[in-house]
Each structure stands twice: as structure tokens, then as C-alpha cells.
Design a protein around this motif. Structure first.
Motif, PDB file in Angstrom:
ATOM      1  N   CYS A 188       0.889  -1.167   0.000  1.00  0.00           N
ATOM      2  CA  CYS A 188       0.000   0.000   0.000  1.00  0.00           C
ATOM      3  C   CYS A 188       0.917   1.204   0.000  1.00  0.00           C
ATOM      4  CB  CYS A 188      -0.914   0.003   1.220  1.00  0.00           C
ATOM      5  SG  CYS A 188      -1.819   1.550   1.422  1.00  0.00           S
ATOM      6  N   THR A 189       1.060   1.845  -1.169  1.00  0.00           N
ATOM      7  CA  THR A 189       2.034   2.943  -1.257  1.00  0.00           C
ATOM      8  C   THR A 189       1.543   4.208  -0.561  1.00  0.00           C
ATOM      9  OG1 THR A 189       1.172   3.744  -3.385  1.00  0.00           O
ATOM     10  CG2 THR A 189       2.941   2.110  -3.467  1.00  0.00           C
ATOM     11  N   LEU A 190       0.204   4.387  -0.435  1.00  0.00           N
ATOM     12  CA  LEU A 190      -0.334   5.635   0.116  1.00  0.00           C
ATOM     13  C   LEU A 190      -0.437   5.627   1.634  1.00  0.00           C
ATOM     14  CD1 LEU A 190      -3.201   6.364  -2.442  1.00  0.00           C
ATOM     15  CD2 LEU A 190      -1.072   7.636  -2.188  1.00  0.00           C
ATOM     16  N   CYS A 191      -0.674   4.461   2.218  1.00  0.00           N
ATOM     17  CA  CYS A 191      -0.663   4.394   3.690  1.00  0.00           C
ATOM     18  C   CYS A 191      -0.104   3.035   4.048  1.00  0.00           C
ATOM     19  CB  CYS A 191      -2.019   4.715   4.304  1.00  0.00           C
ATOM     20  SG  CYS A 191      -3.468   3.945   3.585  1.00  0.00           S
ATOM     21  N   SER A 192      -0.886   2.136   4.616  1.00  0.00           N
ATOM     22  CA  SER A 192      -0.343   0.808   4.916  1.00  0.00           C
ATOM     23  C   SER A 192      -1.469  -0.208   4.967  1.00  0.00           C
ATOM     24  CB  SER A 192       0.408   0.817   6.248  1.00  0.00           C
ATOM     25  OG  SER A 192       1.423   1.797   6.251  1.00  0.00           O
ATOM     26  N   CYS A 193      -2.405  -0.129   4.020  1.00  0.00           N
ATOM     27  CA  CYS A 193      -3.536  -1.051   4.015  1.00  0.00           C
ATOM     28  C   CYS A 193      -3.041  -2.492   3.934  1.00  0.00           C
ATOM     29  CB  CYS A 193      -4.451  -0.737   2.834  1.00  0.00           C
ATOM     30  SG  CYS A 193      -5.159   0.909   2.936  1.00  0.00           S
ATOM     31  N   ARG A 220       7.474   0.847   0.745  1.00  0.00           N
ATOM     32  CA  ARG A 220       6.369   1.488   0.015  1.00  0.00           C
ATOM     33  C   ARG A 220       6.850   2.211  -1.239  1.00  0.00           C
ATOM     34  NH1 ARG A 220       3.748   4.892   4.695  1.00  0.00           N
ATOM     35  NH2 ARG A 220       2.800   5.967   2.926  1.00  0.00           N
ATOM     36  N   SER A 237      -4.904   0.449  -3.157  1.00  0.00           N
ATOM     37  CA  SER A 237      -5.196   1.883  -3.098  1.00  0.00           C
ATOM     38  C   SER A 237      -6.643   2.192  -2.722  1.00  0.00           C
ATOM     39  CB  SER A 237      -4.830   2.547  -4.434  1.00  0.00           C
ATOM     40  OG  SER A 237      -5.380   1.826  -5.512  1.00  0.00           O
ATOM     41  N   HIS A 284       3.213  11.504   1.954  1.00  0.00           N
ATOM     42  CA  HIS A 284       2.757  10.119   2.130  1.00  0.00           C
ATOM     43  C   HIS A 284       2.717   9.346   0.827  1.00  0.00           C
ATOM     44  CE1 HIS A 284      -0.714  12.199   0.527  1.00  0.00           C
ATOM     45  NE2 HIS A 284      -1.153  11.023   0.145  1.00  0.00           N
ATOM     46  N   GLY A 308       4.896   5.849  -3.551  1.00  0.00           N
ATOM     47  CA  GLY A 308       5.161   4.866  -4.598  1.00  0.00           C
ATOM     48  C   GLY A 308       6.123   5.383  -5.654  1.00  0.00           C
ATOM     49  N   TYR A 334       6.141  12.739   9.661  1.00  0.00           N
ATOM     50  CA  TYR A 334       5.643  11.602   8.875  1.00  0.00           C
ATOM     51  C   TYR A 334       6.775  10.618   8.610  1.00  0.00           C
ATOM     52  CZ  TYR A 334       2.900   8.918   5.551  1.00  0.00           C
ATOM     53  OH  TYR A 334       2.233   7.884   4.940  1.00  0.00           O
ATOM     54  N   ARG A 338      -7.047   8.895  -3.523  1.00  0.00           N
ATOM     55  CA  ARG A 338      -6.393   7.583  -3.553  1.00  0.00           C
ATOM     56  C   ARG A 338      -5.824   7.321  -4.940  1.00  0.00           C
ATOM     57  NH1 ARG A 338      -5.003   5.749   1.250  1.00  0.00           N
ATOM     58  NH2 ARG A 338      -5.113   3.603   0.516  1.00  0.00           N
ATOM     59  N   ASP A 372      -6.303  -0.078  -7.452  1.00  0.00           N
ATOM     60  CA  ASP A 372      -7.760   0.040  -7.424  1.00  0.00           C
ATOM     61  C   ASP A 372      -8.103   1.529  -7.526  1.00  0.00           C
ATOM     62  OD1 ASP A 372      -8.099  -2.691  -7.211  1.00  0.00           O
ATOM     63  OD2 ASP A 372      -7.735  -2.647  -5.060  1.00  0.00           O
TER      64      ASP A 372
END
Lengths: 190, 229
Positions: free
Chosen positions: A98-103, A122, A152, B9, B12, B68, B158, B217
Motif C-alpha cells: 500500500c504505497t499511500l498508507c499501509s492497508c 512502500r 489503493s 505520504h 510509490g 511523517y 487515492r 484500485d
């Protein structure tokens, strides 16, 4: 991080304020510790994988609709509204991030390891997955393609590793022990 | 605050990070305080101050960028929780700062939380889950070629930076889900069709190997159709 880092003090202060204001109970913290150290962990996912190795019909169901296939297990732990299981094959290796948080599929794997949440994993796993997986101790065979799954939205991904070649030599009860958390994230063979 | 590019954040594909570091024990919680933060983020009476996961994720994204990177996962959550509790009026930063001093914290501390002076509105949520009935038929079908929009870095999304403007194809259609971009800001759930989109890695990163693909997604408003001649 030690118990007395600035963050730990701030968390302690915030917890105390919330308890005083009636938003939180001290037992809530103990409940969380009990839930995620005793009841929710990678053994849940390992049971599912082991069954998919030996039960073809379950494997097919799992790959078609992961959520429906695992719902009879009634795993607790949240964070899995829709489960998609992706199978490793002789031609394809899968890995999850999960690159945006840590799902992460908490109900099947417990809480993620620290490295899964860190910037190194990530940022790099989408750009150079083969190298990162290799650095983590597993060489994806040169001919295999790699599929990276970046979680995502609210779908959670679980990798179904390939079974060992000598699968039939194992007792059914031994199989979950062959499956690691890292294998189900996709940074280990199984 | 930077408004013209992606937040810290959005990691990627970012360059310069080193080897993945495993810690020895890989416990769920390193110290009681991490479990305390987890509890604060999961107990309903506390979380009702922000009422949806998208608002929570956005609060974590807009903490101090230095924190962060340095405060770790539960430190980031702590910054997000404090941000939202201050915005909701449950606590004030003054009383929290004072309590930290009482507990022996040094005077100079980096505080991760970044509460807004005027919080986003709160909107009703239809439940704890995010799947919703479909309002319309999907614009795209399996195998359609699509291009991801370029984001603008404003507010929660997202849509990661590394796919902005990139071409992929629809690999799965998942029905309608709560749209994080509006829900995070109290602008309603506005459910949108969600797709898994497959990108060739070489389309995303010039230095990537051929045999790799990346699946994300992505919500329908993030995508444009491509007409092939």
C-alpha cells in the motif's frame, strides 16, 4: 522506540485526557493488545492457504470470491471488506503493498510488520520489486513475471503461494506451519 | 503547505530510499503506547470525532512531513488522531502540551498534528463499510484502455502520483464504493465505480524491468477512456 520517546509521552498524555473525558477506558488498550497478540495473526491466513493447497474446490472458490470463501471462518480484526486472493504460479509471482498508507488484510495476517509501513518498502516495491524481494531473502525465478498489487482502495490482497513439491508427504495439520506471513505478502516463497 | 504537488505520504516510486529494514522481533506493538494509539483509533467513542476512515487517512497525510518520515507508523497515527480530536473540539493542544510537560516531556518537542482552524464539515455516514449500491452502469468494461488523470495535490485522494497521466487497462470491475476524495472532507459519500487497473511497469518507470505489472484500485472519476483507432 523506547517507552519514553516524545511520541510515547504524547500518546500517554492523550490517553489520560481521553479517559478523564470519558471517551476511552484503560481496558480498551488491554483489549487491543490481547486481540492482536493472541487472536488475530498470520495463522488465520496460513490456514486458508493450506486448505487451498489440498482442496481444489476451495481454491477455486477462494480465487473467484475471496471474501465469500473465507467468511465461514469468521475471522475478527477488521480492515477486510473485500478480499482478493492472487495465486502464484510457475509463470507469475505476486506481491502486495500500500504505497499511500499501509492497508493490509488484518483479519488474515494480523497487524503488518514495521517494514511494510516504512517508506523503503512502500517506495521501492513498485519500481524494483524483484530487487527488493531479493534483498529480503527470496529470489524470484528469472523467467517469472511479477505482479505488484497496490492496495489503493478498500480491497485487500492476499498472495496464495505455490505449494511445496512434496505436498503429499505432509500431514494436513502440518501445512499451515509451512506458510509464512511474508509468503502471503509476496516477499517470500511461501 | 504545498498545494501543487503530492504529499509526503504518496511514496510509490520515490527514489533514494535504501534497503527494507526488518526489526528483529516484528511484534504487533513496540511498547504499550503503540497499542494505546491503536485503541484510540479503533474505539467508537473516540473515532466518532471523525466518523470515517477517509477523514482519518487524510489527517495522517497532513501531519508535519518531517514527523511523517521520522515518527513511525503509530507516531503518524498519533498525529492524525490529535489533529482530528482538536478539530472536533474534544481536546485542545494547550491542555495536551501541558499534560506532556507534566509527564516529563522536554519543552521543545516536534508536534506532528496539524489541526485546521476551521475543520471540514461532518456528513452522515451510511455505515462502517464502504461498498454501496450501484447508481449507474460502469463507464468502462474489462480490457478497456484508460488513462489516469493528473492529480493536483489538493485534499485527499487515492490516486497515487506515480500513475498520473499513465495508460493502463481495466482488469476488474468492483461495483460502487464510497468516494474517499469527497468523504474525507465531509462532502458526502458520492459512491463511484471502482476498478482494478493494470499498468505495465515500463509505462510507469523508465528504469523498470519488462516483466512486471502493477495493479491499482482506482475510482471512475480518476480515469479517462482512450479511443483506439
Amino acid at each position: 522506540m523506547s517507552e519514553r520517546s516524545p511520541q510515547s509521552i504524547r500518546a500517554e498524555a492523550l490517553e489520560a485526557l481521553l479517559i478523564e473525558k470519558g471517551f476511552l477506558k484503560a481496558e480498551d488498550v488491554d483489549d487491543v493488545i490481547a486481540r492482536y497478540s493472541e487472536r488475530v495473526g498470520p495463522l488465520n491466513g496460513a490456514q486458508v492457504v493450506a486448505r487451498a493447497w489440498t482442496d481444489k474446490r476451495f481454491r477455486d472458490d477462494l480465487l473467484r470470491d475471496g471474501s465469500a470463501a473465507v467468511s465461514p471462518y469468521q475471522f475478527e480484526g477488521g480492515q477486510v471488506e473485500k478480499l482478493v486472493v492472487v495465486a502464484n504460479t510457475p509463470a507469475i509471482h505476486n506481491v502486495v503493498v500500500c504505497t499511500l498508507c499501509s492497508c493490509y488484510p488484518w483479519a488474515l495476517l494480523g497487524l503488518p510488520p514495521k517494514w511494510y509501513k516504512d517508506p523503503e518498502y512502500r517506495s521501492r516495491i513498485v519500481r524494483e520489486p524483484r530487487k527488493v524481494i531479493s534483498e529480503m531473502g527470496f529470489e524470484v525465478a528469472a523467467g517469472k513475471s511479477i505482479k505488484v498489487w497496490d492496495s489503493s482502495a478498500e480491497i485487500r490482497y492476499l498472495v496464495l503461494p505455490e505449494p511445496p513439491e512434496n505436498l503429499l508427504q505432509y500431514d494436513e495439520n502440518e501445512l499451515p506451519g509451512l506458510v509464512s506471513r511474508d509468503g502471503m505478502i509476496g516477499v517470500a516463497e511461501r | 503547505m504545498k498545494t501543487d504537488e503530492h504529499g509526503v505520504h504518496d511514496l510509490g516510486g520515490r527514489q533514494g530510499f535504501g534497503a527494507v529494514r526488518r526489526d528483529g522481533e516484528e511484534k504487533s506493538f513496540h511498547g504499550r503506547w503503540e497499542a494505546s494509539v491503536f485503541a484510540m483509533a479503533s474505539v467508537g467513542q473516540v473515532t466518532s470525532a471523525w466518523n470515517n476512515v477517509d477523514r482519518f487517512r487524510h489527517a495522517v497525510e497532513r501531519i508535519d512531513p518531517d514527523a511523517y518520515m521520522k515518527h513511525g507508523y503509530y507516531g503518524r497515527w498519533l498525529g492524525g488522531i490529535e489533529t482530528l480530536l482538536v478539530e472536533a473540539g474534544v481536546i485542545s493542544q494547550e491542555e495536551l502540551n501541558q499534560r506532556c510537560l507534566d509527564l516529563g516531556a522536554p519543552q521543545e518537542n516536534s508536534v506532528a498534528a496539524r489541526p485546521k482552524l476551521k475543520a471540514d464539515p461532518m456528513a452522515a455516514v451510511a455505515g462502517p463499510w464502504s461498498k454501496r449500491p450501484e447508481q449507474k452502469s460502469p463507464d468502462f468494461k474489462l480490457r478497456d484502455t484508460v488513462v489516469a488523470n493528473a492529480g493536483n495535490g489538493l485534499g485527499h485522494t487515492r490516486l497515487p502520483r506515480y500513475v498520473w497521466g499513465k495508460e493502463g487497462f481495466i482488469a476488474a470491475v468492483h461495483g460502487a464504493w464510497v468516494f474517499p476524495d469527497t468523504n474525507a472532507h465531509g462532502l458526502g459519500e458520492c459512491p463511484q465505480v471502482l476498478y482494478t487497473v493494470c499498468f505495465k511497469s515500463t509505462e510507469l518507470f523508465a528504469d523498470c524491468e519488462q516483466q512486471t505489472s502493477i495493479h491499482l484500485d482506482l475510482f471512475e472519476p480518476y480515469l479517462q477512456g482512450v479511443e483506439h483507432e
